[in-house]
Design a protein around this motif. Sequence first.
Motif, PDB file in Angstrom:
ATOM      1  N   CYS A 323       0.845  -1.198   0.000  1.00 25.41           N
ATOM      2  CA  CYS A 323       0.000   0.000   0.000  1.00 25.41           C
ATOM      3  C   CYS A 323       0.878   1.245   0.000  1.00 25.41           C
ATOM      4  O   CYS A 323       1.711   1.428   0.892  1.00 25.41           O
ATOM      5  N   GLU A 325      -0.089   4.419   0.409  1.00 27.29           N
ATOM      6  CA  GLU A 325      -0.454   5.338   1.493  1.00 27.29           C
ATOM      7  C   GLU A 325       0.113   4.863   2.837  1.00 27.29           C
ATOM      8  O   GLU A 325       0.568   5.680   3.649  1.00 27.29           O
ATOM      9  N   LYS A 374      -8.099  -0.166  11.174  1.00 32.48           N
ATOM     10  CA  LYS A 374      -8.878   0.980  10.674  1.00 32.48           C
ATOM     11  C   LYS A 374      -8.376   1.422   9.303  1.00 32.48           C
ATOM     12  O   LYS A 374      -9.172   1.762   8.408  1.00 32.48           O
ATOM     13  N   HIS A 375      -7.076   1.409   9.104  1.00 30.94           N
ATOM     14  CA  HIS A 375      -6.530   1.795   7.801  1.00 30.94           C
ATOM     15  C   HIS A 375      -6.955   0.800   6.731  1.00 30.94           C
ATOM     16  O   HIS A 375      -7.352   1.206   5.625  1.00 30.94           O
ATOM     17  N   LEU A 378     -11.239   0.669   6.578  1.00 25.87           N
ATOM     18  CA  LEU A 378     -12.043   1.884   6.452  1.00 25.87           C
ATOM     19  C   LEU A 378     -11.366   2.985   5.651  1.00 25.87           C
ATOM     20  O   LEU A 378     -12.000   3.635   4.801  1.00 25.87           O
ATOM     21  N   ASP A 379     -10.103   3.254   5.902  1.00 25.79           N
ATOM     22  CA  ASP A 379      -9.458   4.446   5.349  1.00 25.79           C
ATOM     23  C   ASP A 379      -8.922   4.252   3.933  1.00 25.79           C
ATOM     24  O   ASP A 379      -8.932   5.198   3.136  1.00 25.79           O
ATOM     25  N   CYS A 380      -8.439   3.078   3.618  1.00 23.32           N
ATOM     26  CA  CYS A 380      -7.726   2.872   2.350  1.00 23.32           C
ATOM     27  C   CYS A 380      -8.582   2.010   1.411  1.00 23.32           C
ATOM     28  O   CYS A 380      -8.958   0.876   1.755  1.00 23.32           O
ATOM     29  N   GLU A 381      -8.883   2.522   0.218  1.00 23.68           N
ATOM     30  CA  GLU A 381      -9.678   1.776  -0.752  1.00 23.68           C
ATOM     31  C   GLU A 381      -8.865   0.632  -1.367  1.00 23.68           C
ATOM     32  O   GLU A 381      -9.429  -0.420  -1.704  1.00 23.68           O
ATOM     33  N   GLN A 384      -8.998  -2.185   1.026  1.00 26.59           N
ATOM     34  CA  GLN A 384     -10.339  -2.769   1.082  1.00 26.59           C
ATOM     35  C   GLN A 384     -10.570  -3.709  -0.097  1.00 26.59           C
ATOM     36  O   GLN A 384     -11.250  -4.734   0.033  1.00 26.59           O
TER      37      GLN A 384
END
Length: 451
Positions: A323, A325, A374-375, A378-381, A384
Amino acid sequence: MEYDEKLARFRQGHLNPFNKQLPGGQHEQRADKEPEDLSPEDSPLDPPHQEPEFRCTERMMDLGLAEDHFSRPVGLFLASDIEQLRQAIEECKQVILELPEHSEKQKDAVVRLIHLRLKLQELKDPNEDEPNIRVLLEHRFYKEKSKSVKQSCDKCSTIIWGLIQTWYTCTGCYYRCHSKCLNLISKPCVRSKVSHQAEYELNICPETGLDSQDYRCAECRAPVSLRGVPSEARQCDYTGQYYCSNCHWNDLAVIPARVIHNWDFEPRKVSRCSMRYLTLMVSRPVLKLREINPLLFNYVEELVEIRKLRQDILLMKPYFITCKEAMEARLLLQLQDRQHFVENDEMYSLQDLVDINIGRLSCSLTEIHTLFAKHIKLDCERCQAKGFVCELCKEGDVLFPFDSHTSVCTDCSAVFHRDCYYDNSTTCPKCARLNLRKQSLFQEPSPEAEA
């Protein structure tokens, strides 16, 4: 008139503290008075370097001579030779003993004695003659510049007076000693042992007895005995050996063997050498609990919780590595103090076990686990999109391998609902597809297919 004239000459010759001296040692005389006019009784008979003797005792109160304000100070402050300073120190000591206790004069004499000793130390041990770096027995000593920190010498066990003494500290094992004690060190640097042989003694206090040590200290080989004659024998709870009072200062440390076998964190007395070794080893992940004491997980619930959190973090690591990000946010640096947590889930350091016992590690690791989840969820597409859908029920939300209600296939790493995976008697659907694909690749083509 004659008395006033003699009094003026007497004050000029004896009592003026700002009176300059001529090169020949004679006092300056007033121009209008000749030296011959002075009578033998009035002429200064004492040399300049001696204290004047006052013969006019009946006039002392009139002249303000009740106290001696202009006598030579105790100790030779102007002495620049070591022998002169030593002589002045002895004289000052004698004066201190003769003066009344707790008197102002005695306090002043003590202050003068301190200044004399400082001057003597500067002559004996000048800072500019001492090198900044000394290498000895794998120790790398650096000269300390701090003057106000109170330390103790690890060699002679006396206080290091940083204001007047030069002292060194090893950057590897933090061994501290005077400059004069450097050449007396016989023990190599402990960090070299940590680098070459990073392992603990896992037997609880492996005592062999004083006779195996020839009734001598295990480090400096000084004679010791349990009766305290000639020196007290002190046992180190880590090594089981006996040491003298110079090598064993009754330092307290947590013993790794007692923690692993008894889950006992009570500090025990250890020698200075063991104390330095345990200090350097406390953060090194060298304890494999599953091999040393696997039953410990059955009795310590906190260990089971920490093991599950570590396993989840290892499952999250591939998401962060791929990732962009997460790499820019440097999420994995949240565990930079415990780097082994992102490498495996088996190795522990002694500091990890201590933090588990007091509950500190569980709280901090739970916060990091929540941040990582959470990253990803929820935060990173991008993260996910790397989730799984249960192929057995094909229902529910996107699944991740670190979720508490999921199960992961050990062969293909596919993720399913825990209830679905255990209730279904068939094999993993993803593994079945992969096997069919392999069989189709190696299957020979039939003649009909060729035609």
